[in-house]
Design a protein around this motif. Structure first.
Motif, PDB file in Angstrom:
ATOM      1  N   SER A 196       0.832  -1.205   0.000  1.00  0.00           N
ATOM      2  CA  SER A 196       0.000   0.000   0.000  1.00  0.00           C
ATOM      3  C   SER A 196       0.864   1.251   0.000  1.00  0.00           C
ATOM      4  O   SER A 196       0.605   2.212  -0.728  1.00  0.00           O
ATOM      5  CB  SER A 196      -0.916   0.012   1.223  1.00  0.00           C
ATOM      6  OG  SER A 196      -1.759  -1.097   1.233  1.00  0.00           O
ATOM      7  N   SER A 197       1.897   1.222   0.812  1.00  0.00           N
ATOM      8  CA  SER A 197       2.805   2.362   0.908  1.00  0.00           C
ATOM      9  C   SER A 197       3.538   2.603  -0.409  1.00  0.00           C
ATOM     10  O   SER A 197       3.683   3.741  -0.854  1.00  0.00           O
ATOM     11  CB  SER A 197       3.804   2.111   2.037  1.00  0.00           C
ATOM     12  OG  SER A 197       4.749   3.145   2.114  1.00  0.00           O
ATOM     13  N   VAL A 198       3.999   1.536  -1.042  1.00  0.00           N
ATOM     14  CA  VAL A 198       4.731   1.664  -2.312  1.00  0.00           C
ATOM     15  C   VAL A 198       3.815   2.246  -3.389  1.00  0.00           C
ATOM     16  O   VAL A 198       4.210   3.170  -4.112  1.00  0.00           O
ATOM     17  CB  VAL A 198       5.330   0.305  -2.750  1.00  0.00           C
ATOM     18  CG1 VAL A 198       5.802   0.347  -4.191  1.00  0.00           C
ATOM     19  CG2 VAL A 198       6.470  -0.085  -1.834  1.00  0.00           C
ATOM     20  N   VAL A 199       2.604   1.749  -3.486  1.00  0.00           N
ATOM     21  CA  VAL A 199       1.664   2.270  -4.489  1.00  0.00           C
ATOM     22  C   VAL A 199       1.384   3.748  -4.237  1.00  0.00           C
ATOM     23  O   VAL A 199       1.418   4.568  -5.159  1.00  0.00           O
ATOM     24  CB  VAL A 199       0.350   1.447  -4.499  1.00  0.00           C
ATOM     25  CG1 VAL A 199      -0.722   2.133  -5.323  1.00  0.00           C
ATOM     26  CG2 VAL A 199       0.608   0.044  -5.024  1.00  0.00           C
ATOM     27  N   MET A 200       1.146   4.092  -2.975  1.00  0.00           N
ATOM     28  CA  MET A 200       0.877   5.484  -2.622  1.00  0.00           C
ATOM     29  C   MET A 200       2.082   6.370  -2.969  1.00  0.00           C
ATOM     30  O   MET A 200       1.922   7.459  -3.541  1.00  0.00           O
ATOM     31  CB  MET A 200       0.563   5.589  -1.143  1.00  0.00           C
ATOM     32  CG  MET A 200       0.313   7.008  -0.677  1.00  0.00           C
ATOM     33  SD  MET A 200       0.461   7.188   1.095  1.00  0.00           S
ATOM     34  CE  MET A 200       2.152   6.743   1.368  1.00  0.00           C
ATOM     35  N   LYS A 201       3.281   5.908  -2.651  1.00  0.00           N
ATOM     36  CA  LYS A 201       4.479   6.706  -2.943  1.00  0.00           C
ATOM     37  C   LYS A 201       4.666   6.879  -4.446  1.00  0.00           C
ATOM     38  O   LYS A 201       4.990   7.988  -4.897  1.00  0.00           O
ATOM     39  CB  LYS A 201       5.727   6.058  -2.330  1.00  0.00           C
ATOM     40  CG  LYS A 201       5.802   6.211  -0.836  1.00  0.00           C
ATOM     41  CD  LYS A 201       7.150   5.813  -0.284  1.00  0.00           C
ATOM     42  CE  LYS A 201       7.323   4.333  -0.255  1.00  0.00           C
ATOM     43  NZ  LYS A 201       8.545   3.894   0.444  1.00  0.00           N
ATOM     44  N   ILE A 202       4.469   5.825  -5.211  1.00  0.00           N
ATOM     45  CA  ILE A 202       4.622   5.937  -6.664  1.00  0.00           C
ATOM     46  C   ILE A 202       3.655   6.965  -7.221  1.00  0.00           C
ATOM     47  O   ILE A 202       4.046   7.853  -7.995  1.00  0.00           O
ATOM     48  CB  ILE A 202       4.433   4.561  -7.346  1.00  0.00           C
ATOM     49  CG1 ILE A 202       5.629   3.657  -7.052  1.00  0.00           C
ATOM     50  CG2 ILE A 202       4.232   4.710  -8.851  1.00  0.00           C
ATOM     51  CD1 ILE A 202       5.446   2.211  -7.480  1.00  0.00           C
ATOM     52  N   VAL A 203       2.406   6.882  -6.820  1.00  0.00           N
ATOM     53  CA  VAL A 203       1.389   7.808  -7.345  1.00  0.00           C
ATOM     54  C   VAL A 203       1.711   9.247  -6.945  1.00  0.00           C
ATOM     55  O   VAL A 203       1.734  10.143  -7.800  1.00  0.00           O
ATOM     56  CB  VAL A 203      -0.020   7.394  -6.863  1.00  0.00           C
ATOM     57  CG1 VAL A 203      -1.041   8.478  -7.152  1.00  0.00           C
ATOM     58  CG2 VAL A 203      -0.441   6.076  -7.501  1.00  0.00           C
ATOM     59  N   LEU A 204       1.982   9.472  -5.671  1.00  0.00           N
ATOM     60  CA  LEU A 204       2.226  10.851  -5.221  1.00  0.00           C
ATOM     61  C   LEU A 204       3.536  11.420  -5.770  1.00  0.00           C
ATOM     62  O   LEU A 204       3.610  12.602  -6.110  1.00  0.00           O
ATOM     63  CB  LEU A 204       2.202  10.919  -3.694  1.00  0.00           C
ATOM     64  CG  LEU A 204       0.818  10.757  -3.067  1.00  0.00           C
ATOM     65  CD1 LEU A 204       0.902  10.767  -1.544  1.00  0.00           C
ATOM     66  CD2 LEU A 204      -0.141  11.834  -3.551  1.00  0.00           C
ATOM     67  N   GLN A 205       4.564  10.598  -5.890  1.00  0.00           N
ATOM     68  CA  GLN A 205       5.820  11.097  -6.465  1.00  0.00           C
ATOM     69  C   GLN A 205       5.660  11.401  -7.950  1.00  0.00           C
ATOM     70  O   GLN A 205       6.221  12.386  -8.440  1.00  0.00           O
ATOM     71  CB  GLN A 205       6.952  10.099  -6.205  1.00  0.00           C
ATOM     72  CG  GLN A 205       7.374  10.078  -4.763  1.00  0.00           C
ATOM     73  CD  GLN A 205       8.486   9.111  -4.450  1.00  0.00           C
ATOM     74  OE1 GLN A 205       8.827   8.960  -3.295  1.00  0.00           O
ATOM     75  NE2 GLN A 205       9.070   8.442  -5.408  1.00  0.00           N
ATOM     76  N   LEU A 206       4.895  10.591  -8.666  1.00  0.00           N
ATOM     77  CA  LEU A 206       4.625  10.905 -10.069  1.00  0.00           C
ATOM     78  C   LEU A 206       3.829  12.202 -10.192  1.00  0.00           C
ATOM     79  O   LEU A 206       4.060  12.993 -11.109  1.00  0.00           O
ATOM     80  CB  LEU A 206       3.884   9.751 -10.751  1.00  0.00           C
ATOM     81  CG  LEU A 206       4.739   8.529 -11.086  1.00  0.00           C
ATOM     82  CD1 LEU A 206       3.865   7.386 -11.605  1.00  0.00           C
ATOM     83  CD2 LEU A 206       5.830   8.862 -12.090  1.00  0.00           C
ATOM     84  N   ILE A 207       2.919  12.431  -9.266  1.00  0.00           N
ATOM     85  CA  ILE A 207       2.169  13.700  -9.256  1.00  0.00           C
ATOM     86  C   ILE A 207       3.125  14.862  -9.032  1.00  0.00           C
ATOM     87  O   ILE A 207       3.009  15.908  -9.687  1.00  0.00           O
ATOM     88  CB  ILE A 207       1.042  13.662  -8.204  1.00  0.00           C
ATOM     89  CG1 ILE A 207      -0.065  12.713  -8.665  1.00  0.00           C
ATOM     90  CG2 ILE A 207       0.496  15.059  -7.932  1.00  0.00           C
ATOM     91  CD1 ILE A 207      -1.135  12.427  -7.624  1.00  0.00           C
ATOM     92  N   MET A 208       4.086  14.705  -8.124  1.00  0.00           N
ATOM     93  CA  MET A 208       5.063  15.772  -7.886  1.00  0.00           C
ATOM     94  C   MET A 208       5.851  16.089  -9.158  1.00  0.00           C
ATOM     95  O   MET A 208       6.059  17.265  -9.497  1.00  0.00           O
ATOM     96  CB  MET A 208       6.036  15.370  -6.770  1.00  0.00           C
ATOM     97  CG  MET A 208       5.436  15.328  -5.392  1.00  0.00           C
ATOM     98  SD  MET A 208       6.616  14.775  -4.142  1.00  0.00           S
ATOM     99  CE  MET A 208       7.593  16.266  -3.920  1.00  0.00           C
ATOM    100  N   ILE A 209       6.283  15.045  -9.845  1.00  0.00           N
ATOM    101  CA  ILE A 209       7.050  15.234 -11.077  1.00  0.00           C
ATOM    102  C   ILE A 209       6.181  15.876 -12.151  1.00  0.00           C
ATOM    103  O   ILE A 209       6.621  16.800 -12.850  1.00  0.00           O
ATOM    104  CB  ILE A 209       7.643  13.885 -11.544  1.00  0.00           C
ATOM    105  CG1 ILE A 209       8.707  13.406 -10.540  1.00  0.00           C
ATOM    106  CG2 ILE A 209       8.235  13.995 -12.949  1.00  0.00           C
ATOM    107  CD1 ILE A 209       9.161  11.971 -10.738  1.00  0.00           C
ATOM    108  N   LEU A 210       4.956  15.422 -12.264  1.00  0.00           N
ATOM    109  CA  LEU A 210       4.026  15.983 -13.244  1.00  0.00           C
ATOM    110  C   LEU A 210       3.762  17.465 -12.964  1.00  0.00           C
ATOM    111  O   LEU A 210       3.780  18.289 -13.890  1.00  0.00           O
ATOM    112  CB  LEU A 210       2.717  15.185 -13.234  1.00  0.00           C
ATOM    113  CG  LEU A 210       1.665  15.609 -14.236  1.00  0.00           C
ATOM    114  CD1 LEU A 210       2.164  15.392 -15.661  1.00  0.00           C
ATOM    115  CD2 LEU A 210       0.376  14.839 -14.004  1.00  0.00           C
ATOM    116  N   ILE A 211       3.545  17.806 -11.718  1.00  0.00           N
ATOM    117  CA  ILE A 211       3.339  19.215 -11.346  1.00  0.00           C
ATOM    118  C   ILE A 211       4.562  20.038 -11.733  1.00  0.00           C
ATOM    119  O   ILE A 211       4.432  21.151 -12.249  1.00  0.00           O
ATOM    120  CB  ILE A 211       3.036  19.351  -9.843  1.00  0.00           C
ATOM    121  CG1 ILE A 211       1.651  18.795  -9.534  1.00  0.00           C
ATOM    122  CG2 ILE A 211       3.154  20.798  -9.380  1.00  0.00           C
ATOM    123  CD1 ILE A 211       1.342  18.656  -8.053  1.00  0.00           C
TER     124      ILE A 211
END
Length: 160
Positions: free
Chosen positions: A138-153
């Motif tokens: 769960s933590s890995v999935v959450m980190k991947i999604v939020l870090q990709l959002i950071m990069i996208l932003i």
């Protein structure tokens, strides 16, 4: 100088994403650091208060959640403090001790051993070990999604 800046930024983004799988890498801090590398080497003009506020909020969410998701999962299935500590130790040393599968086996075995030190049954310890894996994934999935959002932003902010 701009080419070097982009190389460093992309390298930090890659290190940050790899940090979701290998906890010894800086993860989200590498991604956040990439923003400063870009700012110092290219310029901070594109960034404003909203950029930094959004990115810092995501950073804080990731840091807090990274340390709590696994513990919550272990506690939810009846794990003790010893299993949370064992899971954390297993997460940190597992990838080094068992390179291919240590990221998965480390937290599992750490949680199981933590429960067994508390004189719990093997069935209970295995249940807690499974809870640690659910928390890890769960933590890995959450980190991947939020870090990709950071990069996208970041890219949206730079382009627009």
């Amino acid at each position: 100088m701009i080419v070097l800046a982009w190389i460093l930024v992309i390298l930090l983004f890659i290190i940050g994403m790899l940090g979701t799988i290998y906890p010894v890498l800086p993860g989200v801090l590498a991604i956040y650091g990439a923003f400063f590398v870009y700012g110092f080497m290219v310029g901070f003009e594109e960034f404003g208060i909203w950029f930094w506020s959004i990115q810092t909020l995501i950073l804080l969410i990731l840091i807090i959640a990274d340390y709590t998701v696994g513990a919550i999962s272990v506690k939810k299935v009846g794990g003790s403090r010893a299993s949370v500590i064992g899971m954390t130790i297993g997460l940190l040393i597992g990838p080094f001790v068992i390179p291919a599968v240590g990221l998965i086996l480390g937290p599992f075995l750490g949680a199981v051993l933590g429960e067994l030190t508390q004189n719990q049954s093997l069935n209970h310890a295995l249940k807690v070990g499974l809870g640690s894996l659910i928390g890890l994934f769960s933590s890995v999935v959450m980190k991947i999604v939020l870090q990709l959002i950071m990069i996208l932003i970041f890219f949206i902010w730079i382009i627009f």
